[in-house]
Every structure is written in C-alpha cells, then in structure tokens.
Motif scaffolding. Structure first.
Motif, short mmCIF file in Angstrom:
data_model
loop_
_atom_site.label_atom_id
_atom_site.label_comp_id
_atom_site.label_asym_id
_atom_site.label_seq_id
_atom_site.Cartn_x
_atom_site.Cartn_y
_atom_site.Cartn_z
N MET A 1 -39.46 -68.98 21.34
CA MET A 1 -38.32 -68.10 21.50
C MET A 1 -37.44 -68.23 20.27
O MET A 1 -37.06 -69.32 19.86
CB MET A 1 -37.55 -68.51 22.76
N LYS A 2 -37.11 -67.12 19.72
CA LYS A 2 -36.34 -67.08 18.50
C LYS A 2 -34.91 -66.62 18.83
O LYS A 2 -34.73 -65.64 19.53
CB LYS A 2 -36.99 -66.11 17.52
N ILE A 3 -33.90 -67.38 18.35
CA ILE A 3 -32.50 -67.05 18.60
C ILE A 3 -31.91 -66.51 17.32
O ILE A 3 -32.00 -67.13 16.26
CB ILE A 3 -31.72 -68.31 19.05
N SER A 4 -31.28 -65.36 17.45
CA SER A 4 -30.65 -64.76 16.28
C SER A 4 -29.31 -65.44 16.01
O SER A 4 -28.76 -66.14 16.86
CB SER A 4 -30.44 -63.26 16.49
N SER A 5 -28.78 -65.24 14.83
CA SER A 5 -27.51 -65.86 14.46
C SER A 5 -26.37 -65.33 15.34
O SER A 5 -25.43 -66.06 15.67
CB SER A 5 -27.20 -65.63 12.99
#
Length: 146
Positions: A1-5
């Motif tokens: 899972m990738k979290i954006s800034s």
C-alpha cells in the motif's frame, strides 16, 4: 500500500488533533508522566497545597478600614528591626526576647486603633525612634517625606 504525501499530511494532522483533544478534555490537574520509570512520580497540582499562616497573627482582627482590608500591622512589624538582632525584623520567627515582645505588643495595640498607615508609622517612630526601622524602611520613609 502506497501512501501519498497528502494522505501522510492528513494522517499527521489528525494525530495532532487527537493529542490536543486528549489534552483539552483531560481532567484539570491531572499529570501524565513523560517516562514510565516507577522511581519517578508525577508532580501534583500545587493548588492542593495549604496556605502559610500569618506571621505573629493577633487574636483580634486588625484590618484597617482605611486600607481596604490590608493588615498594616504585619507591614509595620516587617519594617522594624529586631532589638536583639538587627539583621532580623520583628516579624521574623527568630526575633525573640523581652524587648521584642514588648515592641510587638505595642504595635498590636497601636494597630487596634485603626489608624491610617502613615499615622500608624508616625506613632511607632515616635515611640521607638527612626533608628528602630530597617534600612529599607528608613529609605522608603525618606523618599515619601521628601
């Protein structure tokens, strides 16, 4: 899972909001220890402490109506040197002796007449002399008279 800034910023802001909410809604006077060490105990709220007793409190009230409830007797006792030890004042616990007790009683008697502050000081000085005042009290008196 990738979290954006942007998601990370929102998550951090939400965490800060939760910390503030916990602080605002916690009971007043409650303290949270910063460490989990059992040897350190959090400090208590100082509002739970008692008040110190008045120095040399007389049995009868001596509030001066000219002073709005302020007790000038205590101020006069603090302005007079202790006869046995001029480093102390009559209001200090260590000031003792027959002459000190007589001066304290004389100040109590004069204060019970509810004189205005300047008249009370004038009566005390007339009885014991200006040299009975502490150096600071003499300086204040000179400044007020000049």
């Amino acid at each position: 899972m990738k979290i954006s800034s942007e998601q990370l910023t929102n998550l951090l802001l939400f965490g800060i909001f939760l910390l503030l909410a916990v602080d605002v809604f916690s009971p007043k006077g409650a303290t949270v220890p910063m460490t989990s060490s059992p040897s350190q105990t959090p400090h208590r709220d100082l509002s739970h402490m008692g008040t110190a007793p008045k120095v040399d409190q007389p049995t009868a009230p001596t509030a001066n109506p000219h002073a709005g409830g302020f007790d000038f007797q205590s101020m006069v006792l603090a302005a007079l040197k202790c006869p046995s030890d001029p480093v102390l004042t009559l209001s200090d616990v260590g000031c003792s002796g027959q002459e000190a007790q007589e001066r304290k009683q004389a100040v109590r008697d004069m204060a019970s007449e509810n004189l205005p502050p300047r008249a009370l000081f004038d009566r005390v000085i007339a009885r014991f002399g200006e040299e009975a005042l502490t150096d600071q009290a003499q300086e204040i008196r000179r400044a007020n008279r000049g």
